[in-house]
Design a protein around this motif. Structure first.
Motif, PDB file in Angstrom:
ATOM      1  N   ASP A 211       0.871  -1.164  -0.019  1.00  0.00           N
ATOM      2  CA  ASP A 211      -0.134   0.123  -0.097  1.00  0.00           C
ATOM      3  C   ASP A 211       0.742   1.255  -0.020  1.00  0.00           C
ATOM      4  O   ASP A 211       2.236   1.365   0.134  1.00  0.00           O
ATOM      5  N   GLU A 212       0.089   2.396  -0.159  1.00  0.00           N
ATOM      6  CA  GLU A 212       0.909   3.505  -0.311  1.00  0.00           C
ATOM      7  C   GLU A 212       1.881   3.890   1.031  1.00  0.00           C
ATOM      8  O   GLU A 212       3.000   4.278   0.912  1.00  0.00           O
ATOM      9  N   HIS A 213       1.373   3.569   2.299  1.00  0.00           N
ATOM     10  CA  HIS A 213       2.153   3.629   3.426  1.00  0.00           C
ATOM     11  C   HIS A 213       3.551   3.078   3.321  1.00  0.00           C
ATOM     12  O   HIS A 213       4.621   3.466   3.661  1.00  0.00           O
ATOM     13  N   HIS A 214       3.553   1.787   2.997  1.00  0.00           N
ATOM     14  CA  HIS A 214       4.376   0.833   2.900  1.00  0.00           C
ATOM     15  C   HIS A 214       5.464   0.997   1.536  1.00  0.00           C
ATOM     16  O   HIS A 214       6.614   0.838   1.670  1.00  0.00           O
ATOM     17  N   ARG A 215       4.888   1.609   0.721  1.00  0.00           N
ATOM     18  CA  ARG A 215       5.696   2.334  -0.378  1.00  0.00           C
ATOM     19  C   ARG A 215       6.653   3.243   0.008  1.00  0.00           C
ATOM     20  O   ARG A 215       7.804   3.383  -0.321  1.00  0.00           O
TER      21      ARG A 215
END
Length: 477
Positions: A211-215
Motif C-alpha cells: 500500500d501507499e504507506h509501505h511504499r
C-alpha cells in the motif's frame, strides 16, 4: 472553533478533523443562576460517539514513532555491514519485511563504460537455478528489467497480478509459474554520488502489492541503502583493480625447461598484497625460481613488489648461479628505493640435468622437499629480511633432489591463513605434503592443490585472513 492543525511529518498529512459534536454546557451552581421559572429549557445534546481529537493525534504520532523506529533499526543493521554481499542480503531481508514479500532479488550492474564495477545477482529465497531461470526472461520483460535501462527514469515497477495482465511476455509468464510467484514490486537502486547501481525486486506468492504507506517506507529505506551500497561497490572496484594489477605483474605463464615440471597457485588478498613468484630460464639450461613478499598491502605494496620482481629477474640473468649475490643486489636496491619497506625473498638456481638446487633466503620460510622416501624441510640458514640490517648476507645452501621429487616454494601467507602458531602451521604443512596420494605426485599443479585443500580446508576465499598465498612447485624428472 476548530482544533489547530499540527504540521506535516514525514510526508503524511497530519491534519486532525474538527470534532463532530458539541460539548454540553456546565450546569450553574445552586442559588447563583437564573430561577427555574425564568431559565430556558435545556436542550438535550447527544453524547460523543467518536474519539477525542487528542486521541487521534496520539495515534498518529505513535504510528510515526513506530515507523521511524523501524527504519532506524533497519538502517543501523545495514550500516554495520562492511562487505557487498552481506549488505545486499540485509537489503533484501529488510525490504521483504517492509513490503510483506517472502522472496526477493537484487541485481547490480556497472554504471561506468568500462564495466569495472561488480556484476552481481543475489536472491532471497531463490537458488542459483531460480536466478538462472529469471535471467532467461528478455531483459525488458523482467520484473526489474526496465529499471536497469539508462534514461527510463522509472520510480518503481508494480505487477500486482501477473497472470491477469494483458501483454505479459510468455517467457516471463512461464518462469513466474515455474518459480511460483504471482506478483512483484521493484525499485531502482540509485545513489546521488554513483548514479544507477541496479535494482531490487520482491516477489509475492499471491496477487498483491504494497500500500501507499509501505511504499513510502521502503522508498526511504532503499534511498539510504543505495548510498551505503555505492560506497561498498567502490571498495570492491578498488580491490578488483588492485588484484588485477598484482596479477598482471606476475608471470602470465610458466616456462618450459627440460628435466623439470612447474606448477603454481596464487591468490591475492582482498587489499592487494605484495607476494610474488617467478620462474626464469637462464643460460646453460638452468632455471631460476623465486618467491617473496613485500611488507604492507594496497597499491603501494603491489608497485614495490613489481619493481623488486623485475629487478630480481635482471640480477638472476647476470649472476644467477650465485643466489647470495642476487639477493645482496636486491637488498641494496630496496634500501635505496624503498627505505621504509622490508621484504622476504628466496632465490633458487636450479640445474635440472643434475637435479641440483643452490638457494639463498632472506627471512623466508624454507622450501619443502616432497618425494616417495622423504618429506622434509630444506635446512637453510637463518637470516634477516631484506632492508632490516645495514648489509644483508647469508650463506647459500645446496640441495640434491632425487628423480620424481618436488621442491615446493611458498610464502608465509599460506602459514598465516591457518590461524595457528607458526610451529603448528609448519606441522600442518608438513602433514599435508606427506599425505599427497601417489597418483598426484607426478603433477606439480595437483600437488599444490592438495596442499592448499589440506592446509586450508575452508578454502582460500573463506579463510579469515587478508594474506596473499603463493605456492610454486618444481618436480624434477
Amino acid at each position: 472553533m476548530s482544533a489547530p492543525h499540527p504540521p506535516k511529518v514525514a510526508g503524511i498529512d497530519s491534519a486532525v478533523p474538527p470534532p463532530p459534536h458539541t460539548v454540553a454546557p456546565t450546569p450553574a451552581a445552586p442559588g447563583t443562576g437564573p430561577s427555574p421559572d425564568t431559565a430556558p429549557p435545556v436542550k438535550n445534546t447527544p453524547a460523543p460517539t467518536g474519539p477525542a481529537p487528542g486521541t487521534l493525534l496520539q495515534d498518529r504520532l505513535a504510528g510515526w514513532v513506530s515507523d521511524l523506529t523501524t527504519l532506524h533499526e533497519l538502517t543501523e543493521r545495514l550500516s554495520r555491514t562492511d562487505a557487498l554481499e552481506p549488505a545486499l542480503e540485509e537489503l533484501l531481508r529488510a525490504g521483504s519485511a517492509l513490503v510483506g514479500a517472502r522472496r526477493g532479488l537484487v541485481v547490480l550492474e556497472p554504471a561506468d563504460e568500462g564495466g569495472s564495477g561488480p556484476r552481481t545477482s543475489l536472491g532471497l529465497g531463490l537458488g542459483r537455478a531460480d536466478l538462472g531461470h529469471l535471467e532467461t526472461v528478455p531483459r525488458g520483460s523482467q520484473p526489474y528489467g526496465p529499471l536497469l535501462d539508462t534514461g527510463t527514469g522509472a520510480a518503481e515497477i508494480v505487477h500486482a497480478d501477473l497472470f491477469a495482465e494483458d501483454g505479459l511476455d510468455p517467457r516471463h509468464r512461464e518462469v513466474a509459474a515455474r518459480l511460483g510467484y504471482a506478483a512483484s514490486y521493484a525499485l531502482p537502486l540509485t545513489a546521488g554520488s554513483a548514479g544507477r547501481l541496479g535494482a531490487a525486486v520482491w516477489l509475492y506468492d499471491e496477487p498483491a502489492e504494497p500500500d501507499e504507506h509501505h511504499r513510502h517506507l521502503i522508498g526511504l529505506y532503499v534511498r539510504h541503502a543505495a548510498e551505503h551500497l555505492a560506497l561498498l561497490v567502490e571498495v570492491e572496484r578498488t580491490r578488483a583493480r588492485a588484484a588485477t594489477l598484482a596479477e598482471e605483474l606476475l608471470p602470465s605463464r610458466l616456462p618450459r625447461v627440460a628435466g623439470v615440471q612447474l606448477g603454481t597457485r596464487h591468490r591475492t588478498g582482498p587489499r592487494g598484497g605484495g607476494d610474488w613468484y617467478d620462474a626464469l630460464p637462464l643460460p646453460d639450461a638452468a632455471l631460476g625460481l623465486s618467491v617473496g613478499s613485500v611488507t604492507g598491502s594496497g597499491p603501494s605494496a603491489v608497485a614495490a613488489m613489481g619493481r623488486l620482481r623485475a629487478s630480481l629477474r635482471a640480477y638472476a640473468v647476470m649472476e644467477g648461479e650465485d643466489p647470495v649475490a642476487v639477493l645482496s643486489d636486491l637488498e641494496l636496491l630496496l634500501r635505496l628505493t624503498e627505505p621504509a619497506r622490508s621484504a622476504t625473498a628466496l632465490f633458487a638456481y636450479c640445474e635440472p640435468a643434475l637435479r641440483k638446487i643452490t638457494l639463498a633466503g632472506a627471512g623466508h620460510s624454507p622450501p619443502l622437499l616432497i618425494g616417495e622416501r622423504r618429506t622434509e624441510f630444506a635446512e637453510t640458514s637463518v637470516s634477516a629480511p631484506l632492508g632490516m640490517l645495514a648489509c644483508w648476507e647469508a650463506p647459500s645452501v645446496e640441495i640434491q633432489a632425487e628423480a620424481g621429487e618436488t621442491v615446493l616454494l611458498y610464502t608465509d601467507g599460506l602459514l598465516h591463513r591457518t590461524g595457528d602458531a607458526m610451529d603448528r602451521a609448519f606441522a600442518r604443512l608438513h602433514a599435508a605434503a606427506a599425505s599427497i596420494p601417489r597418483t598426484l605426485r607426478r603433477d606439480p599443479g595437483a600437488i599444490a592443490d592438495h596442499v592448499l585443500r589440506t592446509v586450508l580446508p575452508d578454502g582460500l576465499d573463506t579463510a579469515d585472513s587478508e594474506e596473499d598465498v603463493v605456492l610454486l612447485a618444481a618436480r624434477f624428472d
